[in-house]
Structures are given as C-alpha cells and as structure tokens.
Design an enzyme around this catalytic site. Structure first.
Site, PDB file in Angstrom:
ATOM      1  CB  CYS B  85     -10.280  -3.733 -24.226  1.00 10.88           C
ATOM      2  SG  CYS B  85      -9.263  -2.537 -25.110  1.00 10.88           S
ATOM      3  CG  HIS B 202     -10.477  -6.952 -27.750  1.00  6.90           C
ATOM      4  ND1 HIS B 202     -11.618  -6.305 -27.316  1.00  6.90           N
ATOM      5  CD2 HIS B 202      -9.537  -5.994 -27.858  1.00  6.90           C
ATOM      6  CE1 HIS B 202     -11.374  -5.011 -27.182  1.00  6.90           C
ATOM      7  NE2 HIS B 202     -10.116  -4.788 -27.504  1.00  6.90           N
ATOM      8  CD  GLU B 204     -14.307  -8.623 -27.324  1.00  6.68           C
ATOM      9  OE1 GLU B 204     -13.482  -9.278 -26.661  1.00  6.68           O
ATOM     10  OE2 GLU B 204     -14.210  -7.386 -27.508  1.00  6.68           O
TER      11      GLU B 204
END
Lengths: 83, 230
Positions: B85, B202, B204
């Site tokens: 990002c 994303h 994560e």
C-alpha cells in the site's frame, strides 16, 4: 548572486487520467458553468539566489527531476523571474 | 534473522504487519527510519499508512529518506523487500519498482475486499500458489491506480514481473474487477529481481483467521527465507 523566483508547474502528462480534474469539472457543470475540459496542475514558487537566471533555472529543473515531478506521470515547466 | 518493518512519520500499518508476522513466528522489528536498518536485517517490509500526509504525492517524501538508499543497496544484494500500500507507493517513488500509484479512478478512498490473480507463481511471494490462482485480500487506498508507460509495461510483461492482477473470484481479469482503474488491472509488480515486490492490497490484514482470511500469509512468508546472510 542575484535573487530569483523560479516557478515550477507540474502537470499530468497528456493521456494520464485525472479523476480530480474530472470531479472538479463535474462540480462546475453542476453549478451551471459551461466548459469543454479542465486540467489541474501543481505550481511551486521557489525563491532562490543564483549567479544568473540560467543557474537558477538549472537548480529548479534539478528540483523538479529529483522530487517535485514524477517522470512516470508528469510533465513540468520552469519559468524564472528576477525577484 | 529479522524482518525490519520500516516506520516513517505517518506509517500506520506497521503494527498490523508486526502482529501478522508474529502470528507466523517470523522474527521482526519495527524500525524508525532515522535509526537505519538493524545489523541482522534479512528482509525489509515497507508498511502501509499515510507517510508525511501524502504531501506532494503518496510516498514521495518517505521515498527520499536516507534509509531508502540503504534499502536499495540491500535489495541489489538480494535482501527481500516487500512494499504494501503506502509501502508500494514509496517503492515506486524510490525507483525500486517502475511505474507509479496515483489517484483512484473514482477519486475516492476505497476500503473493500478484492480478488487478485497470481500472474507469476515462480517468486518467493507466490510460490505456494499456481499461476492463475485467486486470492482475496483487502484494499484501503485513495491512490492505488497503477500508471506506467506502455513501453515499460511491455518490458515488465516480457520479464514476467507482473505479480498480481485484479480479477473476478474465478480469475477473469475484467474492468469491473478493477477497483481503481489500474493499467491492465495490475495490483502488484516485481522489481529488478524477484526479491523486491510491491502491491496495493494488504496481505498483513489477511493473515489472522480471526479476522476472516489468511490468504495473505503466503505473501508474507516470502520475507522468511533470506537469500543472503545478514
């Protein structure tokens, strides 16, 4: 050394879509204005001291190359005036 | 080994990244950019956020922080670098990867789940997948539209450096599946070597079963194995 103001104008290259400009155009049209198209640009006015206008321009060009513009999407122009 | 999660002013996914890596038993350390990389750094993660308020352009300021010179040099040595990002925006601004991430076609911040198709499964980030497999990952960005010149795009394609494309759940690349107007639906790319990757979604935030999806784990696992000694 002389005092100059270098004006760096950074624009999206022709052909790169500009959603913010499109949105701004739509808002103007909603307000009843007639227009054919609209482009946005960022402008930086940089006060600097240099030996001459050419040196001031070179430094402003370098600033645009290193940070102010992104060559993937931007064109830029530099204008120098005595201050 | 330690994965250095580099924190800039305005990073805000650094702790998400740390939690995800912790859950995967990957050693990691959040590193303030001015402190430089720890001596035992074996991989680098550039986390998401809004470094320096997205002033000038998303990622432009962080990309010119001195630590990025170190990261560039380590990447050339083969140390894996993953930009997510805002980290992807920083990676492109720093020239670790070509192209640029700029304003979404919608001109809006978009926070939603998307599907991405694995375009190259022969990388440390995707090796648990087959080319053509589809992952579901969250996006959260206003500046995720990938722009690149046609010649650079052809160069990336020729070198098989497109990592992910936005797609439908069954893996078809369509305009409707493209959330932000990215050129050719590109969601993630590789740098000069496959150790450097940037992507807008994303992983994560898709690494803990409790929050819905673990599709991101395989990508993060690419940080685990170093190709060079620290």
């Amino acid at each position: 050394m002389s005092a100059f103001t270098a004006t760096v104008t950074v624009r999206l290259e022709t052909g790169v879509r500009d959603p913010e400009a499109d949105t701004t155009q739509q808002a103007l049209e909603r307000l009843g204005f007639e227009l054919q198209s609209l482009r946005s640009a960022d402008q930086f006015e940089i006060d600097l001291d240099a030996a001459d206008a050419e040196a001031a321009r070179d430094r402003a060009n370098a600033m645009a190359e290193r940070l102010l513009a992104n060559p993937t999407i931007h064109d830029y122009s530099v204008a120098v005036q005595s201050r | 080994m330690t994965v250095a999660i580099v924190r800039f002013g305005g990073s805000n996914c650094d702790r998400d990244a740390a939690r995800a890596l912790g859950a995967m038993d990957i050693d990691h350390e959040i590193v303030w950019h001015e402190d430089g990389l720890p001596a035992d750094t074996t991989a680098v993660m550039l986390p998401g956020g809004f470094s320096y308020g997205d002033y000038l352009r998303a990622g432009a300021m962080a990309a010119r922080a001195p630590i990025m010179e170190t990261i560039r040099a380590r990447a050339e040595d083969g140390v894996p670098v993953l930009g997510i990002c805002n980290g992807a925006q920083i990676g492109c601004e720093a020239g670790l990867t070509p192209g640029a991430f700029t304003t979404n076609e919608s001109a809006r911040f978009q926070c939603e789940h998307v599907h991405v198709r694995v375009e190259n499964a022969d990388t440390r980030w995707t090796r648990a997948y087959e080319t053509g497999e589809v992952l579901e990952l969250p996006i959260a960005h206003a500046d995720g539209r990938f722009e690149i010149t046609q010649s650079e795009l052809r160069h990336l394609e020729a070198e098989d450096r497109i990592l992910f494309r936005y797609s439908t759940p069954d893996g078809t690349v369509t305009n409707e599946a493209n959330p932000n107007g990215s050129t050719d639906n590109v969601a993630g790319i590789l740098g000069e070597n496959e150790g450097v990757a940037v992507l807008m979604p994303h992983p994560e935030r898709a690494a803990l079963a409790d929050i819905g999806s673990t599709d991101g784990r395989v990508i993060l696992a690419g940080l685990r194995q170093a190709t060079v000694a620290p």
